[in-house]
Design an enzyme around this catalytic site. Sequence first.
Site, PDB file in Angstrom:
ATOM      1  N   HIS A   1      54.608  93.170  53.367  1.00 27.56           N
ATOM      2  CA  HIS A   1      55.286  94.821  54.055  1.00 27.56           C
ATOM      3  C   HIS A   1      54.049  94.963  54.916  1.00 27.56           C
ATOM      4  O   HIS A   1      54.596  96.302  55.261  1.00 27.56           O
ATOM      5  CB  HIS A   1      56.199  94.998  53.245  1.00 27.56           C
ATOM      6  CG  HIS A   1      57.571  95.711  54.492  1.00 27.56           C
ATOM      7  ND1 HIS A   1      57.990  96.970  52.690  1.00 27.56           N
ATOM      8  CD2 HIS A   1      57.629  95.836  54.849  1.00 27.56           C
ATOM      9  CE1 HIS A   1      58.718  96.949  53.627  1.00 27.56           C
ATOM     10  NE2 HIS A   1      58.703  97.211  55.115  1.00 27.56           N
TER      11      HIS A   1
ATOM     12  N   CYS B   1      57.327 101.561  50.527  1.00 28.57           N
ATOM     13  CA  CYS B   1      56.686 100.390  49.885  1.00 28.57           C
ATOM     14  C   CYS B   1      55.791  99.775  50.897  1.00 28.57           C
ATOM     15  O   CYS B   1      54.491 100.479  50.432  1.00 28.57           O
ATOM     16  CB  CYS B   1      57.692  99.415  50.374  1.00 28.57           C
ATOM     17  SG  CYS B   1      59.327  98.828  49.232  1.00 28.57           S
TER      18      CYS B   1
END
Length: 590
Positions: free
Chosen positions: A136, A72
């Site tokens: 993130h 990610c």
Amino acid sequence: MRTLVWTWVMCVAAVSGAATKGRPNVVLFLADDLGIGDLGCYGNTTIKTPNLDRLASEGVRLTHHLAASSMCTPSRAALLTGRYPMRYGLEEGPGELPIPVIVHVTSTVGLPAAEVTIASALAAANYTTGLVGKWHLGMNCTLFGRSCPGPLNHGFQSFYGIPVTLYQETRGPHAFWKFPMDDLRFQGLAVAWVAAMVSLLVAARKKVFSRCTCVLLLLATEVVLGLVWFIFAHHSQTSDCVWGVSPWLMRQVNSRLMRGDQAVEAPIQLDGLSQRLVDESRSFLQAHAHDEEPFFLMHAFGHVHTPMFSAPHRAGKSKHGRYGDNVEEMDESVGRVLNTLGELGLEDNTVVYFTSDQGGHLEAVEDTGERIGGYNGRFKGGKRQGGSEGGVRVPGIFRWPGHIPRGVTLDTPTSLMDLMPTLLSMAGLPRLQYLVPRAASTELDGEDISELLLKGTKGKTPRLFLHHCGTSLHAVRMDTGDHIYKMHLARAKWLAGTTQCGWSHSQACDCLGENVIDMSSQPELYDLLSNPYEDNPPISPKSAEYRSVVSQLQEYVRQWRARVTLPPSQLTTLDNILLKLHYLPSCLTC
Ligand SMILES: *[C@@H]1O[C@H](CO)[C@@H](O)[C@H](O)[C@H]1NC(C)=O
Ligand SMILES: *[C@@H]1O[C@H](CO)[C@@H](O)[C@H](O)[C@H]1NC(C)=O
Ligand SMILES: *[C@@H]1O[C@H](CO)[C@@H](O)[C@H](O)[C@H]1NC(C)=O
């Protein structure tokens, strides 16, 4: 008469403000861990994704679309900057712990301020920018978490969503009180407590200390032993503690929903989260539909990452268990945002892009054994395997009615990193280096593929792609126009008969170390045009083709390494893994 004409001119200008300047709005959908085999429009016959299928039929579907990383944090960073993540330390390096992503909301690592994102670039061109969903890439909180700007430091003017990631642990509740007596450490702790209490009792009887001192000593003992208990139970390396943090602590710290730079909900209520994110995106579109300037909306799903959750009307509806329910709920969310675009009359002037940050997580299973990871079609490998096809080959759909042709499939290799230069070009904006002064010497790894999308014209060949796993180069791909070569330098040791490395939501293959097979002394070479799933044997190392292609690729790698200096990894550091509770986003309303 004159005022009338003037009013008319003003009206036309206001209505078609953004359109006349030729700068389209942009809506970017980013799914999490979605496999290329999970969508109807990519050949899945048993899952229902009507909205994405329709989007693909109204635009271009890319079948060879590649994430720059199979995790990610690095993949998202690359998508937003158009640059490989190890250029700014957002790939895992060699170190004690394998840490491939930003771990905590309190971590002080993140996308460096010097990097320019698509949001900063479009904001420089007067776009209104907003992020709904997952970030993130580092929150950069101030002391005591009074402000955690995260995406607001990187070109997004508004943010509502998930600051780190949704861990499996986000779904609670989890036990706080734990005293497993089969664990040696807890046995020792119990003995220490009994010994301390007995000594204090004896000392009190014999009047060694004053009563007051005794009470203070009792309190001090309880506090110290309590802290030791907390560390044993919640903050040390055991099998159920991902990165040394127990499920309870993981949820307490990281399950926070943000609005702007403030936490507004902790822990996150997963039920209905998808719908709330959609409502937020719809409000964004409604608020900016008639603005003079265009907008850029990034809708980054929590789905289809673990934990699995879906609204009651979706639960149990798919043919593929809870994972399938999640894919279908994500598709429904795409549909609701697209319908809003339609209702507001924005379809024709909006570029819509859909992709996934990496391939499906093959290892992910619930404790019950139910699979909760994505399907990467016939491609080998998945999430965390940066050099494997299943780890990086993701869906890619572009729609821009009247500009991008309808229902076209393109199999030219392209990258998520192409988005930045491509959007700037489609919006008629100057190249990044001219648009944003601090990017004057920034080198992009993505290429402008607008000619490919608009007219089907292929770019320059050969085009090369590096496939790192962490900072370790696992594969190199070269599109020559006649061939698509892929050279493997390393890959994970798979479990026999599979292309994965375990069976648990917290497991995935390693990028570095002893669980990796090093093939650099004799790389494997495939031609993906004739051997797309790498099912047939690789090209013989004895052939002239092998020798010429491998030496060309090795020379390319050598030159790249000589030219690009890489900073140390930010991820494989204490700054990433330590719980810095003084940076925890404070939440007065939680
Ligand atoms: C469709 O997707 C599901 C969920 O990932 C997967 O289990 C299934 O094998 C796929 N089916 C086909 C025909 O691709
Ligand atoms: C974090 O914030 C500080 C100011 O509070 C700023 O100087 C720094 O560049 C920021 N870092 C990132 C990565 O955005
Ligand atoms: C953005 O707005 C400024 C100030 O109004 C203007 O000078 C500039 O040309 C605009 N940029 C674009 C790309 O429209």
